[in-house]
Design an enzyme around this catalytic site. Structure first.
Site, PDB file in Angstrom:
ATOM      1  N   LYS A  80      -8.974 -16.056  15.817  1.00 21.76           N
ATOM      2  CA  LYS A  80      -8.882 -15.383  14.522  1.00 21.76           C
ATOM      3  C   LYS A  80     -10.200 -14.732  14.100  1.00 21.76           C
ATOM      4  O   LYS A  80     -10.534 -14.679  12.918  1.00 21.76           O
ATOM      5  CB  LYS A  80      -8.356 -16.350  13.460  1.00 21.76           C
ATOM      6  CG  LYS A  80      -6.938 -16.806  13.784  1.00 21.76           C
ATOM      7  CD  LYS A  80      -6.366 -17.804  12.844  1.00 21.76           C
ATOM      8  CE  LYS A  80      -4.952 -18.174  13.307  1.00 21.76           C
ATOM      9  NZ  LYS A  80      -4.340 -19.241  12.514  1.00 21.76           N
ATOM     10  N   ASP A  93       1.501 -14.880  12.425  1.00 24.18           N
ATOM     11  CA  ASP A  93       0.339 -15.443  11.748  1.00 24.18           C
ATOM     12  C   ASP A  93      -0.578 -14.281  11.378  1.00 24.18           C
ATOM     13  O   ASP A  93      -1.233 -13.696  12.236  1.00 24.18           O
ATOM     14  CB  ASP A  93      -0.375 -16.424  12.680  1.00 24.18           C
ATOM     15  CG  ASP A  93      -1.515 -17.156  11.989  1.00 24.18           C
ATOM     16  OD1 ASP A  93      -2.024 -16.651  10.976  1.00 24.18           O
ATOM     17  OD2 ASP A  93      -1.903 -18.235  12.482  1.00 24.18           O
ATOM     18  N   HIS A 143      -2.131  10.729  -0.748  1.00 25.99           N
ATOM     19  CA  HIS A 143      -2.287   9.495  -1.521  1.00 25.99           C
ATOM     20  C   HIS A 143      -2.075   9.761  -3.010  1.00 25.99           C
ATOM     21  O   HIS A 143      -1.486   8.941  -3.715  1.00 25.99           O
ATOM     22  CB  HIS A 143      -3.680   8.893  -1.282  1.00 25.99           C
ATOM     23  CG  HIS A 143      -3.696   7.853  -0.220  1.00 25.99           C
ATOM     24  ND1 HIS A 143      -3.355   6.546  -0.473  1.00 25.99           N
ATOM     25  CD2 HIS A 143      -3.977   7.927   1.090  1.00 25.99           C
ATOM     26  CE1 HIS A 143      -3.448   5.846   0.646  1.00 25.99           C
ATOM     27  NE2 HIS A 143      -3.816   6.660   1.634  1.00 25.99           N
ATOM     28  N   GLU A 163       0.833  -1.206   0.000  1.00 30.88           N
ATOM     29  CA  GLU A 163       0.000   0.000   0.000  1.00 30.88           C
ATOM     30  C   GLU A 163       0.861   1.247   0.000  1.00 30.88           C
ATOM     31  O   GLU A 163       1.593   1.530   0.961  1.00 30.88           O
ATOM     32  CB  GLU A 163      -0.917   0.018   1.232  1.00 30.88           C
ATOM     33  CG  GLU A 163      -1.813   1.250   1.270  1.00 30.88           C
ATOM     34  CD  GLU A 163      -2.676   1.334   2.518  1.00 30.88           C
ATOM     35  OE1 GLU A 163      -3.236   2.425   2.756  1.00 30.88           O
ATOM     36  OE2 GLU A 163      -2.784   0.328   3.234  1.00 30.88           O
TER      37      GLU A 163
END
Length: 389
Positions: free
Chosen positions: A217, A291, A382, A87
């Site tokens: 999760k 993870d 951006h 990104e």
């Protein structure tokens, strides 16, 4: 047409020949040979236990941000931060926040809780049996603890929580897990403990090792309250002149914006009243071999700010369920190990240090993005740094 089977070797599934066969199979679907996926700098055998049917690597760009000055109980000094992301503007934004926080005197970081869960459910003939079973577990905690800890050198069963609904007793077995994140560790320990429980208590009709009450999760309110992984807070006070000169905003503007966005978060039901902590958490997770699916829980955040009488802004974020490790999982892979070494987080006894660093990075990102929104620089930044088309 015969079904396609991915090549596999019982003798050595990480040998060059079997990897080449899988690459050739994938290339048939691709329509041309790989040029990048098949290029890597380490022996594939180091991936045993991390990946199956290995064919190559996903090369995620890593940028360097910082340094950021941290005053933790475990992380002390200035740190350069590796951030793995695709990104645009992310590294630049976090770097700007780190610069401001360091100029302001640094970030105070504190780990306040640490536990990992497995949440078995026990099913009975009726609610009374379930209630009495909770009392029985409390009376036999020492034996349950011994059974659980017989499976691990470092895992320790801290306590068991009880939540009854109907004839179901939902439990949360809380462990400390050393430098490991510990989901697999506590799963095995709890399984053995449950076997002992069922063998020694005669009224359990059925049981399941996981009831979805650990919310593994998945973001959840219970883990924001009770902690899963590390509960860590990062806080700093930024002078008004520094905010105006570096961030092009002010304590008053940021404070007002935080009030407004907190109401927006409340209305939408988010698990984080800040701006984007998942960005920094994910980028650090990829770089350091965590993870990445644990971002679902680790993205929760409780942000607070206030204006001080001397024209400064106090800013604080608590991450209530940050799941990190410096041992096990992907932390031993070559690229990720180098990033951990860069942070001084390789080796035993470093997991709380890593947690403090992640929290400080998250705070930097919150300050930077909030400042960009407050000063109306978000879109222009951006457009300048994040366009790749």
């Amino acid at each position: 047409m015969a079904s396609v089977r991915v090549p596999y070797s019982k003798e050595d599934d990480y040998a060059d020949e079997i990897i080449r066969q899988r690459q050739e199979l994938a290339a048939q679907y691709l329509g041309e040979p790989f040029q990048h996926v098949n290029r890597y700098s380490f022996d594939p055998h180091v991936c045993r236990g991390n990946i199956e049917s290995f064919i190559g690597v996903a090369q995620v760009p890593i940028g360097l941000a910082g340094p950021i000055l941290i005053h933790g109980e475990h992380a002390q000094g200035e740190f350069l931060i590796p951030l793995a992301t695709s990104e645009g503007t992310l590294v630049a934004s976090y770097n700007r926040g780190m610069k401001a926080l360091t100029m302001a005197g640094g970030v105070l970081c504190t780990v306040t809780a640490d536990q990992m869960q497995r949440a078995p459910v026990f099913i009975f003939q009726n609610a009374r049996d379930a209630r009495d079973f909770a009392d029985w577990l409390r009376e036999h905690f020492t034996q349950v603890k011994a059974a659980a800890e017989s499976t691990t050198r470092v895992g320790k069963l801290l306590n068991i929580e009880f939540y009854q609904a109907n004839k179901f007793l939902y439990t949360r077995f809380n462990y400390s897990t050393g430098d490991a994140a510990g989901q697999n560790m506590v799963g095995r320990a709890t399984y053995v403990a449950c076997q002992w429980i069922v063998q020694n208590h005669g009224k359990v009709v059925r049981w399941f090792l996981e009831s979805n009450f650990a919310t593994d999760k998945k973001a959840s309110q219970i883990n924001s309250i009770m902690t899963r992984g590390k509960r860590v807070t990062a806080e700093a006070t930024i002078p008004g002149d520094l905010l105006r000169q570096v961030m092009r905003t002010s304590p008053e503007s940021l404070h007002y914006h935080f009030q407004v966005q907190s109401i927006g978060g409340f209305m939408s039901g988010v698990n984080n009243n800040g701006a984007h902590s998942a960005n920094g958490v994910t980028a650090m997770f990829i770089a350091t071999g965590q993870d990445v699916a644990n971002v679902s829980e680790s993205s929760a955040g409780i942000l607070y700010c206030e204006r001080t009488p001397d024209d400064a802004l106090y800013l604080s974020i608590t991450i209530p369920s940050l799941i990190v490790a410096t041992y096990g999982g992907g932390t031993a892979l070559p690229t990720q190990r180098e990033c951990l070494k860069l942070l001084g987080c390789d080796g035993p006894g470093k997991v709380n240090k890593l947690a403090e660093i992640v929290a400080a990075v998250v705070l930097a990102g919150e300050l930077s993005l909030a400042s960009a929104i407050s000063s109306h620089d978000w879109v222009s930044s951006h457009e300048q740094y994040g366009r790749n088309r």
